[in-house]
Design a protein around this motif. Sequence first.
Motif, mmCIF file in Angstrom:
data_model
loop_
_atom_site.group_PDB
_atom_site.id
_atom_site.type_symbol
_atom_site.label_atom_id
_atom_site.label_comp_id
_atom_site.label_asym_id
_atom_site.label_seq_id
_atom_site.Cartn_x
_atom_site.Cartn_y
_atom_site.Cartn_z
ATOM 1 N N TYR A 37 6.180 -10.472 -4.191
ATOM 2 C CA TYR A 37 6.948 -11.181 -5.193
ATOM 3 C C TYR A 37 7.183 -10.221 -6.347
ATOM 4 N N ARG A 38 8.159 -10.526 -7.182
ATOM 5 C CA ARG A 38 8.400 -9.662 -8.335
ATOM 6 C C ARG A 38 8.754 -10.492 -9.552
ATOM 7 N N GLN A 39 8.431 -9.910 -10.697
ATOM 8 C CA GLN A 39 8.694 -10.589 -11.963
ATOM 9 C C GLN A 39 9.242 -9.579 -12.955
ATOM 10 N N ALA A 40 10.471 -9.792 -13.360
ATOM 11 C CA ALA A 40 11.103 -8.958 -14.375
ATOM 12 C C ALA A 40 10.803 -9.558 -15.740
ATOM 13 N N PRO A 41 10.895 -8.760 -16.802
ATOM 14 C CA PRO A 41 10.600 -9.270 -18.154
ATOM 15 C C PRO A 41 11.453 -10.484 -18.489
ATOM 16 N N GLY A 42 10.802 -11.531 -18.950
ATOM 17 C CA GLY A 42 11.510 -12.738 -19.353
ATOM 18 C C GLY A 42 11.968 -13.618 -18.216
ATOM 19 N N LYS A 43 11.602 -13.273 -16.988
ATOM 20 C CA LYS A 43 12.043 -14.053 -15.825
ATOM 21 C C LYS A 43 10.839 -14.589 -15.061
ATOM 22 N N GLU A 44 11.129 -15.522 -14.168
ATOM 23 C CA GLU A 44 10.078 -16.082 -13.340
ATOM 24 C C GLU A 44 9.729 -15.124 -12.198
ATOM 25 N N ARG A 45 8.562 -15.359 -11.620
ATOM 26 C CA ARG A 45 8.145 -14.584 -10.461
ATOM 27 C C ARG A 45 8.871 -15.123 -9.224
ATOM 28 N N ASP A 46 9.551 -14.239 -8.525
ATOM 29 C CA ASP A 46 10.370 -14.637 -7.384
ATOM 30 C C ASP A 46 9.915 -13.965 -6.101
ATOM 31 N N LEU A 47 10.174 -14.638 -5.012
ATOM 32 C CA LEU A 47 9.870 -14.069 -3.700
ATOM 33 C C LEU A 47 10.775 -12.871 -3.418
ATOM 34 N N VAL A 48 10.175 -11.824 -2.868
ATOM 35 C CA VAL A 48 10.936 -10.674 -2.390
ATOM 36 C C VAL A 48 10.982 -10.698 -0.859
ATOM 37 N N ALA A 49 9.794 -10.754 -0.256
ATOM 38 C CA ALA A 49 9.720 -10.772 1.204
ATOM 39 C C ALA A 49 8.341 -11.255 1.624
ATOM 40 N N VAL A 50 8.286 -11.981 2.732
ATOM 41 C CA VAL A 50 7.010 -12.411 3.293
ATOM 42 C C VAL A 50 7.024 -12.188 4.796
ATOM 43 N N ILE A 51 5.823 -12.050 5.352
ATOM 44 C CA ILE A 51 5.669 -11.878 6.786
ATOM 45 C C ILE A 51 4.466 -12.689 7.230
ATOM 46 N N THR A 52 4.624 -13.429 8.304
ATOM 47 C CA THR A 52 3.540 -14.252 8.805
ATOM 48 C C THR A 52 2.684 -13.481 9.806
ATOM 49 N N LYS A 53 1.565 -14.085 10.148
ATOM 50 C CA LYS A 53 0.671 -13.471 11.136
ATOM 51 C C LYS A 53 1.384 -13.297 12.473
ATOM 52 N N GLY A 55 4.532 -12.638 12.773
ATOM 53 C CA GLY A 55 5.623 -11.676 12.654
ATOM 54 C C GLY A 55 6.928 -12.230 12.130
ATOM 55 N N SER A 56 6.957 -13.498 11.755
ATOM 56 C CA SER A 56 8.172 -14.055 11.174
ATOM 57 C C SER A 56 8.395 -13.468 9.785
ATOM 58 N N LEU A 57 9.670 -13.238 9.474
ATOM 59 C CA LEU A 57 10.028 -12.569 8.228
ATOM 60 C C LEU A 57 10.941 -13.455 7.396
ATOM 61 N N ASN A 58 10.852 -13.270 6.090
ATOM 62 C CA ASN A 58 11.774 -13.935 5.181
ATOM 63 C C ASN A 58 12.016 -13.010 4.000
ATOM 64 N N TYR A 59 13.282 -12.790 3.682
ATOM 65 C CA TYR A 59 13.654 -11.909 2.591
ATOM 66 C C TYR A 59 14.513 -12.655 1.573
ATOM 67 N N ALA A 60 14.388 -12.253 0.323
ATOM 68 C CA ALA A 60 15.340 -12.713 -0.677
ATOM 69 C C ALA A 60 16.706 -12.115 -0.342
ATOM 70 N N PHE A 67 15.313 -3.655 1.853
ATOM 71 C CA PHE A 67 13.846 -3.675 1.861
ATOM 72 C C PHE A 67 13.352 -4.095 3.241
ATOM 73 N N THR A 68 12.210 -3.543 3.625
ATOM 74 C CA THR A 68 11.581 -3.912 4.889
ATOM 75 C C THR A 68 10.105 -4.175 4.657
ATOM 76 N N ILE A 69 9.652 -5.350 5.079
ATOM 77 C CA ILE A 69 8.245 -5.695 4.959
ATOM 78 C C ILE A 69 7.579 -5.530 6.314
ATOM 79 N N SER A 70 6.333 -5.076 6.301
ATOM 80 C CA SER A 70 5.593 -4.925 7.549
ATOM 81 C C SER A 70 4.106 -5.089 7.273
ATOM 82 N N ARG A 71 3.359 -5.366 8.336
ATOM 83 C CA ARG A 71 1.910 -5.489 8.208
ATOM 84 C C ARG A 71 1.255 -4.400 9.028
ATOM 85 N N GLY A 72 0.111 -3.952 8.565
ATOM 86 C CA GLY A 72 -0.628 -2.939 9.276
ATOM 87 C C GLY A 72 -1.292 -3.497 10.521
ATOM 88 N N ASN A 73 -1.789 -2.592 11.350
ATOM 89 C CA ASN A 73 -2.423 -3.004 12.597
ATOM 90 C C ASN A 73 -3.625 -3.912 12.361
#
Length: 121
Positions: A37-53, A55-60, A67-73
């Motif tokens: 997630y990310r938060q810029a000054p004066g703004k709310e914290r927003d989702l950037v990317a998530v990955i489930t156990k 392997g499902s992905l979701n991006y802003a 951007f590419t999200i990944s999980r380690g072994n």
Amino acid sequence: QVQLVESGGGLVQAGGSLTLSCAASGNIVSIDIMGWYRQAPGKERDLVAVITKGGSLNYADSVKGRFTISRGNAMNTVYLQMNSLKPEDTAVYYCKAEGVYSPYGYQSRSWGQGTQVTVSS
């Protein structure tokens, strides 16, 4: 209790790349979802990317294709490869773990301390 430690932030010129890393410490059996997630000054914290156990992905929408999200072994680390960075990507980036199982119980969520990403124009 799980602790999340982020690394990899910094200053980069527009068009450049950075890779963020987040490692979950502790005696962890599994983590359902890890994300950024990310938060810029004066703004709310927003989702950037998530990955489930699983392997499902979701991006802003704002980061899709860049951007590419990944999980380690070991499944207790998560990475965010950020390419073609723009000044509007400047923010504090936070790692989040949801559904953390350990021999000691269940923790619904945990946040990292955040790492600053600054993109200059």
